[in-house]
Motif scaffolding. Structure first.
Motif, PDB file in Angstrom:
ATOM      1  N   HIS A 172       0.846  -1.057   0.266  1.00  0.00           N
ATOM      2  CA  HIS A 172       0.556   0.121   0.006  1.00  0.00           C
ATOM      3  C   HIS A 172       0.526   1.211   0.018  1.00  0.00           C
ATOM      4  O   HIS A 172       0.259   2.143   0.153  1.00  0.00           O
ATOM      5  N   MET A 173       2.006   1.311  -0.156  1.00  0.00           N
ATOM      6  CA  MET A 173       3.035   2.075  -0.070  1.00  0.00           C
ATOM      7  C   MET A 173       3.679   2.678   1.322  1.00  0.00           C
ATOM      8  O   MET A 173       4.192   3.540   1.467  1.00  0.00           O
ATOM      9  N   ARG A 174       3.214   2.245   1.680  1.00  0.00           N
ATOM     10  CA  ARG A 174       3.251   2.655   3.626  1.00  0.00           C
ATOM     11  C   ARG A 174       3.970   2.292   4.047  1.00  0.00           C
ATOM     12  O   ARG A 174       5.151   1.109   3.711  1.00  0.00           O
ATOM     13  N   THR A 175       5.723   3.520   4.890  1.00  0.00           N
ATOM     14  CA  THR A 175       6.340   2.958   5.462  1.00  0.00           C
ATOM     15  C   THR A 175       6.634   2.338   6.691  1.00  0.00           C
ATOM     16  O   THR A 175       5.445   2.045   7.207  1.00  0.00           O
ATOM     17  N   LYS A 176       7.282   2.290   7.270  1.00  0.00           N
ATOM     18  CA  LYS A 176       6.779   1.288   8.519  1.00  0.00           C
ATOM     19  C   LYS A 176       6.700   2.962   9.826  1.00  0.00           C
ATOM     20  O   LYS A 176       6.330   2.894  11.004  1.00  0.00           O
TER      21      LYS A 176
END
Length: 222
Positions: A170-174
Motif C-alpha cells: 500500500h506504499m506505507r513505510t514503517k
C-alpha cells in the motif's frame, strides 16, 4: 516539513524524490546526454536498432540491460574497469553465451566522443598497459550505480541500510502517515509506468489513513 522556502504541516506525506544515476564524470557525458548517452536501455534501446553500442559497468544492471540491448543492437560491448564481472553467475553465463555481447576488461573510460550532434565513440585507457583506445559506437549506456534521493529523510526512520525506502503493497513505510512511491522505493523495477501505479495506490492509502484519523476523533454519543 521544512523546505528552503517555508514550513508545512500535514497529516500525511508521500515521498517521491526519486533516485539519481551515478555519473562517470568524464568529458562528453553531459554534453551527449539524450543524444547517445543513456541510463535506461528499456527507455532508449529501440532508437539503436542494428547499431553498435557500449555498456559501462559490470554489475547486474549493466549486464541485464546489455542483454536486453542485444535484441535490437548489432553489437554490444561491455566496458568494465575490472578483470571480471560483479553480476550474478547466472546472468554472466547468459552474457558470455550471447554472440552479440563483447567485453573490454580493465578499462577506464576517459571520454565520450561525438560530432556535436550525437555520440560517435568511447575513449578508454587500458589500466594494465596504459594504452588509449577509441571504440566506435552510436550509443553509450551507463550503469555504474544509482543513488536514492533520500538525504533529507535520514532522521525520519524510514530508510534501509542502503538509503532506500521500504514500503508495503500500500506504499506505507514503517512510520504511520509516511508513504513512498517511485524510484525512491526499495524495489527492482524503476520505470515511469510503475511509479504512476504506485502514485494511485499511495493516494488511496493517504485517504484511508486520514479517514482513520478522523474516525478516531468522532465522539460516540450514548
Amino acid at each position: 516539513m521544512k523546505t528552503d522556502e517555508d514550513e508545512y504541516e500535514a497529516k500525511a506525506i508521500v515521498i517521491a524524490t526519486g533516485a539519481e544515476h551515478k555519473k562517470l564524470g568524464v568529458p562528453g557525458e553531459e554534453a551527449y546526454s539524450g543524444r547517445g548517452v543513456s541510463y535506461c536501455a528499456v527507455c532508449d534501446g529501440a532508437f539503436f536498432k542494428d547499431r553498435e553500442l557500449a555498456v559501462i559497468g559490470g554489475g547486474d544492471s549493466a549486464i541485464e540491460e546489455g542483454l536486453y540491448l542485444t535484441q535490437m543492437a548489432k553489437k554490444v560491448t561491455v566496458i568494465h574497469r575490472r578483470d571480471q564481472l560483479r553480476a550474478q553467475q547466472i546472468i554472466q553465463k547468459r552474457a558470455f553465451a550471447n554472440d552479440k555481447m563483447h567485453f573490454v576488461w580493465n578499462a577506464q573510460v576517459q571520454e565520450i566522443q561525438g560530432d556535436d550532434m550525437k555520440v560517435t565513440g568511447v575513449k578508454y585507457r587500458d589500466k594494465e598497459t596504459g594504452e588509449e583506445h577509441v571504440l566506435p559506437v552510436a550509443g553509450v549506456f551507463i550503469y555504474v550505480g544509482i543513488m536514492p534521493m533520500t538525504e533529507a529523510f535520514q532522521d525520519l526512520g524510514v530508510l534501509d541500510e542502503h538509503g532506500w525506502i521500504p514500503t508495503d503493497e500500500h506504499m506505507r513505510t514503517k512510520v504511520p502517515g509516511v508513504f513512498a512511491i517511485g524510484d525512491v522505493r526499495a524495489k527492482d523495477l524503476r520505470q515511469i509506468t510503475t511509479a504512476v501505479g504506485e502514485g494511485g495506490t499511495a493516494g488511496q492509502g493517504v485517504f484511508n489513513y486520514i479517514q482513520s484519523l478522523n474516525d478516531t476523533n468522532i465522539e460516540i454519543k450514548a
